[in-house]
Scaffold this active site. Structure first.
Site, PDB file in Angstrom:
ATOM      1  N   ARG A 216       0.859  -1.181   0.000  1.00 51.49           N
ATOM      2  CA  ARG A 216       0.000   0.000   0.000  1.00 51.49           C
ATOM      3  C   ARG A 216       0.898   1.235   0.000  1.00 51.49           C
ATOM      4  O   ARG A 216       1.959   1.246   0.651  1.00 51.49           O
ATOM      5  CB  ARG A 216      -0.879   0.035   1.263  1.00 51.49           C
ATOM      6  CG  ARG A 216      -2.033  -0.935   1.268  1.00 51.49           C
ATOM      7  CD  ARG A 216      -3.119  -0.537   0.272  1.00 51.49           C
ATOM      8  NE  ARG A 216      -4.261  -1.444   0.302  1.00 51.49           N
ATOM      9  CZ  ARG A 216      -4.422  -2.513  -0.490  1.00 51.49           C
ATOM     10  NH1 ARG A 216      -3.504  -2.829  -1.391  1.00 51.49           N
ATOM     11  NH2 ARG A 216      -5.517  -3.258  -0.403  1.00 51.49           N
ATOM     12  N   HIS A 264      -1.230   0.137  -9.613  1.00 47.16           N
ATOM     13  CA  HIS A 264      -1.878  -0.774  -8.655  1.00 47.16           C
ATOM     14  C   HIS A 264      -2.458  -2.023  -9.355  1.00 47.16           C
ATOM     15  O   HIS A 264      -3.662  -2.296  -9.290  1.00 47.16           O
ATOM     16  CB  HIS A 264      -2.972  -0.028  -7.855  1.00 47.16           C
ATOM     17  CG  HIS A 264      -3.309  -0.720  -6.568  1.00 47.16           C
ATOM     18  ND1 HIS A 264      -3.595  -0.048  -5.408  1.00 47.16           N
ATOM     19  CD2 HIS A 264      -3.399  -2.033  -6.252  1.00 47.16           C
ATOM     20  CE1 HIS A 264      -3.854  -0.912  -4.439  1.00 47.16           C
ATOM     21  NE2 HIS A 264      -3.737  -2.139  -4.938  1.00 47.16           N
TER      22      HIS A 264
HETATM   23  P1  NAP Z   1      -1.299 -11.535   5.055  1.00 48.95           P
HETATM   24  O1  NAP Z   1      -1.451 -12.945   4.594  1.00 48.95           O
HETATM   25  O2  NAP Z   1      -2.208 -11.017   6.114  1.00 48.95           O
HETATM   26  O3  NAP Z   1       0.219 -11.335   5.513  1.00 48.95           O
HETATM   27  C1  NAP Z   1       0.643 -10.191   6.151  1.00 48.95           C
HETATM   28  C2  NAP Z   1       2.062 -10.385   6.632  1.00 48.95           C
HETATM   29  O4  NAP Z   1       2.524  -9.152   7.189  1.00 48.95           O
HETATM   30  C3  NAP Z   1       2.171 -11.430   7.736  1.00 48.95           C
HETATM   31  O5  NAP Z   1       3.345 -12.180   7.562  1.00 48.95           O
HETATM   32  C4  NAP Z   1       2.251 -10.581   8.999  1.00 48.95           C
HETATM   33  O6  NAP Z   1       2.981 -11.175  10.080  1.00 48.95           O
HETATM   34  C5  NAP Z   1       3.022  -9.388   8.502  1.00 48.95           C
HETATM   35  N1  NAP Z   1       2.788  -8.218   9.361  1.00 48.95           N
HETATM   36  C6  NAP Z   1       1.632  -7.585   9.631  1.00 48.95           C
HETATM   37  N2  NAP Z   1       1.821  -6.558  10.482  1.00 48.95           N
HETATM   38  C7  NAP Z   1       3.137  -6.540  10.768  1.00 48.95           C
HETATM   39  C8  NAP Z   1       3.962  -5.739  11.579  1.00 48.95           C
HETATM   40  N3  NAP Z   1       3.460  -4.726  12.292  1.00 48.95           N
HETATM   41  N4  NAP Z   1       5.272  -6.027  11.650  1.00 48.95           N
HETATM   42  C9  NAP Z   1       5.796  -7.057  10.935  1.00 48.95           C
HETATM   43  N5  NAP Z   1       5.068  -7.857  10.148  1.00 48.95           N
HETATM   44  C10 NAP Z   1       3.755  -7.607  10.056  1.00 48.95           C
HETATM   45  O7  NAP Z   1      -1.456 -10.519   3.815  1.00 48.95           O
HETATM   46  P2  NAP Z   1      -1.261 -10.863   2.264  1.00 48.95           P
HETATM   47  O8  NAP Z   1      -2.436 -11.572   1.723  1.00 48.95           O
HETATM   48  O9  NAP Z   1       0.067 -11.485   2.085  1.00 48.95           O
HETATM   49  O10 NAP Z   1      -1.268  -9.381   1.649  1.00 48.95           O
HETATM   50  C11 NAP Z   1      -0.356  -8.397   2.078  1.00 48.95           C
HETATM   51  C12 NAP Z   1      -0.778  -7.026   1.573  1.00 48.95           C
HETATM   52  O11 NAP Z   1      -0.539  -6.921   0.164  1.00 48.95           O
HETATM   53  C13 NAP Z   1      -2.272  -6.729   1.667  1.00 48.95           C
HETATM   54  O12 NAP Z   1      -2.611  -6.297   2.987  1.00 48.95           O
HETATM   55  C14 NAP Z   1      -2.474  -5.633   0.638  1.00 48.95           C
HETATM   56  O13 NAP Z   1      -2.342  -4.366   1.223  1.00 48.95           O
HETATM   57  C15 NAP Z   1      -1.332  -5.861  -0.339  1.00 48.95           C
HETATM   58  N6  NAP Z   1      -1.825  -6.240  -1.679  1.00 48.95           N
HETATM   59  C16 NAP Z   1      -1.502  -5.447  -2.734  1.00 48.95           C
HETATM   60  C17 NAP Z   1      -1.932  -5.800  -3.983  1.00 48.95           C
HETATM   61  C18 NAP Z   1      -1.552  -5.009  -5.197  1.00 48.95           C
HETATM   62  O14 NAP Z   1      -2.108  -5.229  -6.273  1.00 48.95           O
HETATM   63  N7  NAP Z   1      -0.590  -4.143  -5.109  1.00 48.95           N
HETATM   64  C19 NAP Z   1      -2.695  -6.977  -4.177  1.00 48.95           C
HETATM   65  C20 NAP Z   1      -2.994  -7.746  -3.071  1.00 48.95           C
HETATM   66  C21 NAP Z   1      -2.547  -7.365  -1.814  1.00 48.95           C
HETATM   67  P3  NAP Z   1       2.484 -12.524  10.790  1.00 48.95           P
HETATM   68  O15 NAP Z   1       2.648 -13.590   9.738  1.00 48.95           O
HETATM   69  O16 NAP Z   1       3.397 -12.694  11.913  1.00 48.95           O
HETATM   70  O17 NAP Z   1       1.048 -12.304  11.162  1.00 48.95           O
HETATM   71  C1  GLV Z   2      -5.297  -5.176  -3.777  1.00 48.79           C
HETATM   72  O1  GLV Z   2      -4.641  -4.199  -3.607  1.00 48.79           O
HETATM   73  C2  GLV Z   2      -5.675  -6.081  -2.731  1.00 48.79           C
HETATM   74  O2  GLV Z   2      -5.514  -5.729  -1.559  1.00 48.79           O
HETATM   75  O3  GLV Z   2      -6.175  -7.178  -3.064  1.00 48.79           O
END
Ligand code: NAP
Ligand code: GLV
Length: 301
Positions: A216, A264
């Site tokens: 983000r 994005h």
């Molecule tokens: P997820 O499965 O919830 O994983 C989040 C990771 O971040 C976990 O490993 C978590 O640690 C870690 N984390 C959270 N807060 C933290 C902190 N304060 N300090 C250190 N580590 C922390 O999320 P995801 O599905 O992988 O997605 C991640 C993010 O990608 C989404 O929230 C979204 O904003 C972004 N995204 C972007 C796009 C795009 O098109 N650009 C698309 C999809 C998603 P733990 O494992 O210890 O809980």
């Molecule tokens: C896209 O940014 C998502 O969070 O899936």
């Protein structure tokens, strides 16, 4: 969702949940619905449907949804992978290899009609650190490993991933950053992570470092990035997300020679996989079970 006709989602949801009544929300729709499947909805939906038991977000990140006033008992579910992890792996590896193999310099050379092979660089000099080892970060770590780069990971709680040097919590953030040259950010946007990519943290990356932010925009202090690029501490950045989207026409990021931008699209929502996950989640909730992608309200992701 982004450019997909609402009717296509409606038809697919109806097909996947034949036992449910599925309608498109519009302001003034009488209350009575059990679940909402949403993307970028206004507060009005929750104000007018206070009986909702669950909301499924058609994205992985729930930061915008959590900015709304939501009933405390509402179950919040997000997409978990649903076809996005492989796209993130493509994006991160593409940016990493573009930097490592100096493809931007070769593009400049081509424009100048200049034939000049550059000296190969060592993978050992390009340790890749991934912030966030969740559904997306773990897949990126695995993909980067396939190219034999040293891989490090940082998360809130400690993870154990094959071939990845794992760090956890704020206490180990400095050690993680100092051992990293190419930083890939896949953290959720929360109170704890907003502005985490700043001069103090990015300044700890190894000299000639790179940032790949696919999480983000508000995780990054954009002017701090500019300073680090202009002073040469960072050699480049690939950004898929910005603090303000769409990026304003006069923003410096559009024209900075060492920044590569995308609008994005790092991992886009795939209708088929998403509808299947929505149906699975709503059935789990109806059975009284925790669905895949259930958001923990106490930590905001
Ligand atoms: P997820 O499965 O919830 O994983 C989040 C990771 O971040 C976990 O490993 C978590 O640690 C870690 N984390 C959270 N807060 C933290 C902190 N304060 N300090 C250190 N580590 C922390 O999320 P995801 O599905 O992988 O997605 C991640 C993010 O990608 C989404 O929230 C979204 O904003 C972004 N995204 C972007 C796009 C795009 O098109 N650009 C698309 C999809 C998603 P733990 O494992 O210890 O809980
Ligand atoms: C896209 O940014 C998502 O969070 O899936």
């Amino acid at each position: 969702r982004d450019g997909d006709p609402p009717d296509a989602w409606l038809d697919d949801l109806r097909r996947a949940l034949p036992e449910a009544q599925v309608d498109v929300w519009r302001p003034g729709l009488p209350p009575g619905y059990d679940h909402a499947v949403v993307w970028n909805v206004p507060q009005q939906l929750f104000d007018e449907q206070p009986q909702l038991r669950a909301v499924v977000n058609l994205a992985a990140g729930v930061d915008k949804l959590l900015d709304l006033r939501l009933p405390p008992a509402l179950a919040i579910v997000r997409l978990e992978d649903a076809g996005m992890a492989v796209q993130m792996a493509e994006y991160a590896c593409h940016a990493l290899i573009r930097f490592f193999r100096e493809f931007d310099a070769y593009a400049d050379q081509q424009r100048a009609g200049h034939w000049a092979p550059r000296r190969p660089r060592a993978r050992a000099d390009f340790p890749v650190g991934i912030m966030g080892l969740g559904a997306l970060g773990a897949r990126v770590a695995q993909a980067v490993r396939q190219f034999d780069f040293p891989v490090l990971g940082w998360s809130r709680t400690r993870h154990a991933l094959d071939g990845v040097r794992c760090f956890a919590d704020e206490a180990e953030l400095g050690a993680f950053l100092q051992a990293t040259r190419v930083l890939v950010c896949l953290l959720p946007l929360t109170d704890a992570t907003r502005g985490l990519l700043n001069q103090g943290t990015l300044g700890q990356l190894q000299p000639g470092g790179y940032l790949i932010n696919v999480a983000r925009g508000a995780l990054l202090v954009e002017d701090d990035l500019r300073h680090l690029l202009d002073t040469g501490h960072l050699a480049g950045a690939a950004l898929d997300v910005m603090a303000q989207e769409p990026l304003p026409a006069d923003h410096w990021l559009w024209t900075h020679p060492r920044v590569a931008l995308t609008p994005h699209v790092g991992a886009q929502t795939m209708r088929g996989e998403s509808v299947a996950q929505v149906a699975q989640a709503l059935r789990a909730i109806e059975r009284g079970e925790a669905p895949v992608g259930l958001v923990r309200r106490d930590r905001d992701y």
